[in-house]
Design an enzyme around this catalytic site. Structure first.
Site, PDB file in Angstrom:
ATOM      1  N   SER A  76       0.855  -1.272  -0.098  1.00 54.27           N
ATOM      2  CA  SER A  76       0.053   0.065  -0.212  1.00 54.27           C
ATOM      3  C   SER A  76       0.883   1.288   0.116  1.00 54.27           C
ATOM      4  O   SER A  76       0.509   2.443  -0.926  1.00 54.27           O
ATOM      5  CB  SER A  76      -0.982   0.008   1.108  1.00 54.27           C
ATOM      6  OG  SER A  76      -1.661  -1.133   0.971  1.00 54.27           O
ATOM      7  N   HIS A 292      -4.464  -2.019  -4.867  1.00 55.63           N
ATOM      8  CA  HIS A 292      -3.562  -3.209  -5.589  1.00 55.63           C
ATOM      9  C   HIS A 292      -4.962  -3.452  -5.490  1.00 55.63           C
ATOM     10  O   HIS A 292      -6.097  -3.598  -4.857  1.00 55.63           O
ATOM     11  CB  HIS A 292      -2.626  -3.533  -4.799  1.00 55.63           C
ATOM     12  CG  HIS A 292      -2.616  -3.079  -3.363  1.00 55.63           C
ATOM     13  ND1 HIS A 292      -4.072  -4.261  -2.886  1.00 55.63           N
ATOM     14  CD2 HIS A 292      -2.324  -2.077  -2.379  1.00 55.63           C
ATOM     15  CE1 HIS A 292      -3.382  -4.231  -1.372  1.00 55.63           C
ATOM     16  NE2 HIS A 292      -2.393  -2.872  -1.095  1.00 55.63           N
TER      17      HIS A 292
END
Length: 427
Positions: A76, A292
């Site tokens: 992240s 993602h």
């Protein structure tokens, strides 16, 4: 910037207009991120809600690659940094040039603040977690939570910081930095959003609870989003807001489809709040995407609205699956051209490259025209003119804004016929 036409009574000048690049005025950019939200997470949320999620109906859509600088599968920190700065960095890095010289990379929060806009970060994770940190901090490691908090409070200073508490951020530190602090839903919803300018919502001592299990006296993401919008929209030059549904990722790491769909539905409600606020405005760009995919999710069976779909998972980690991006509003067609998460940075910035707004045009003497503009103090602008919108633009002069308004005088105004003016920000 939209065309603003002033019809003048003077016989020798029929029309004078003020316009700008791309024919659109942008005041506000809102970026909504579903952490870990791959295409199948959206599908699962659709099944649970029983209809298209609000952003699935957006006309401009794309699929984005997400790799980091040093791995096919991003984390992240690197993915959010790519969106916040337009640069790939190594996993674990927060908006500094690694690989590279380690220099701080300008984030969207800093860019928009430099344009005179208010800024805000909202998340269901704790406030110093990787995704919000990439927009408001600069650290070599996402684990440097106390340093991330210091960056927020002393360097980037977003006007709104709403998320889970602790992890390096304290009410005392926020108050000392000039923030109003709220710690529960009642206090949040009781804020005087017309007067407060800097507010830190520190809710609990970690990530917020899952929607499925209940939040108690802590706020929903949709409520934090609404209050953030009401706080930020009082700024004279608009705002930038990042909203993160961070627990989609947590649920996916745990392979909990139940928690996952409840979190996706809450992100969808937050996007709905954004759209309700935006209404028919023509000055706002909304982007919804993910950093993602997490879990390798596949929906196996739609069990109908209100029921959790049957699903399978392939991992408890992240994957390299492309994520979707959705665009709505002014200049959202740029979203359809995106191919990589670094493109989010470019598309978010594009609409505000020309922030000047013409407020008045006068004729101080025969053959001259003076135009008054609202601008960003400190910026440099190229003043241009044209005889019609299809003609080439010609340089009138370069103006440095010493205040939040400037007057540009054209002593070469054509005695008859239209005259168009624009200011372009030079970076």
């Amino acid at each position: 910037m939209g065309i603003r036409v002033v019809v003048l009574a003077a016989a020798y000048v029929a029309w004078i207009a003020a316009t700008a690049v791309n024919g659109a005025t942008i005041r506000n950019v809102i970026l909504c991120i579903g952490d870990g939200m791959g295409p199948e997470h959206v599908h699962a949320g659709h099944c649970f809600v029983g209809s298209n999620l609000s952003f699935e109906a957006f006309s401009d859509q794309a699929a984005l690659t997400t790799r980091s600088a040093n791995a096919e599968v991003t984390d992240s920190a690197a993915a959010a940094t790519a969106m916040a700065t337009g640069r790939r960095v190594n996993n674990g890095v927060i908006s500094v040039a690694l690989p590279g010289d380690g220099a701080e990379l300008q984030t969207l929060v800093e860019y928009f603040a430099g344009k005179g806009k208010r800024t805000g970060l909202v998340t269901t994770t704790y406030m110093t977690h990787a995704t919000p940190a990439a927009f408001g901090a600069h650290e070599t490691s996402r684990a440097s939570e106390s340093a991330i908090a210091v960056d927020y409070l002393t360097q980037t200073k977003p006007n709104v910081l709403f998320g889970g508490g602790a992890h390096g951020l304290t009410p005392a530190a926020a108050v000392a930095a000039g923030y109003t602090v709220v710690t529960n839903s009642e206090q949040l919803l009781g804020l005087d959003t017309e007067s407060v300018t800097n507010v830190s919502g520190q809710f609990g001592v970690s990530v917020l609870p899952y929607e499925y299990t209940g939040l108690g006296d802590l706020p929903h993401l949709s409520d934090m989003t609404s209050v953030a919008l009401a706080t930020l929209d009082n700024g004279p030059h608009g705002f930038f807001l990042m909203v993160e549904g961070g627990l989609i990722d947590y649920a996916s790491h745990a392979n909990s489809i139940t928690d996952c769909v409840y979190e996706v539905a809450q992100l969808d409600r937050s996007v709905q709040r954004v759209l309700e606020w935006a209404g028919t405005r023509e000055d706002t760009l909304v982007i919804v995407t993910a950093d993602h995919e997490t879990g390798g999710l596949t929906v196996l069976q739609d069990n109908g609205a209100g029921n959790v779909p049957l699903a399978s998972w392939t991992t408890t980690g992240h994957t390299s699956t492309k994520v979707n991006a959705y665009g709505w509003g002014c200049m959202a067609d740029g979203v359809a051209l995106m191919t990589d998460n670094t493109n989010v940075y470019t598309v978010a910035r594009t609409p505000v490259l020309t922030p000047a707004v013409c407020t008045n045009i006068t004729l101080p003497s025969y053959g001259t025209a003076a135009s008054d503009w609202l601008v960003v103090s400190g910026d440099v602008y190229r003043a241009e003119h044209a005889s019609n919108l299809a003609a080439p633009w010609s340089l009138l002069g370069v103006v440095t804004a010493l205040a939040e308004s400037v007057t540009v005088t054209d002593t070469n105004a054509v005695p008859a016929g239209p005259r168009f003016y624009r200011l372009r920000s030079l970076e």
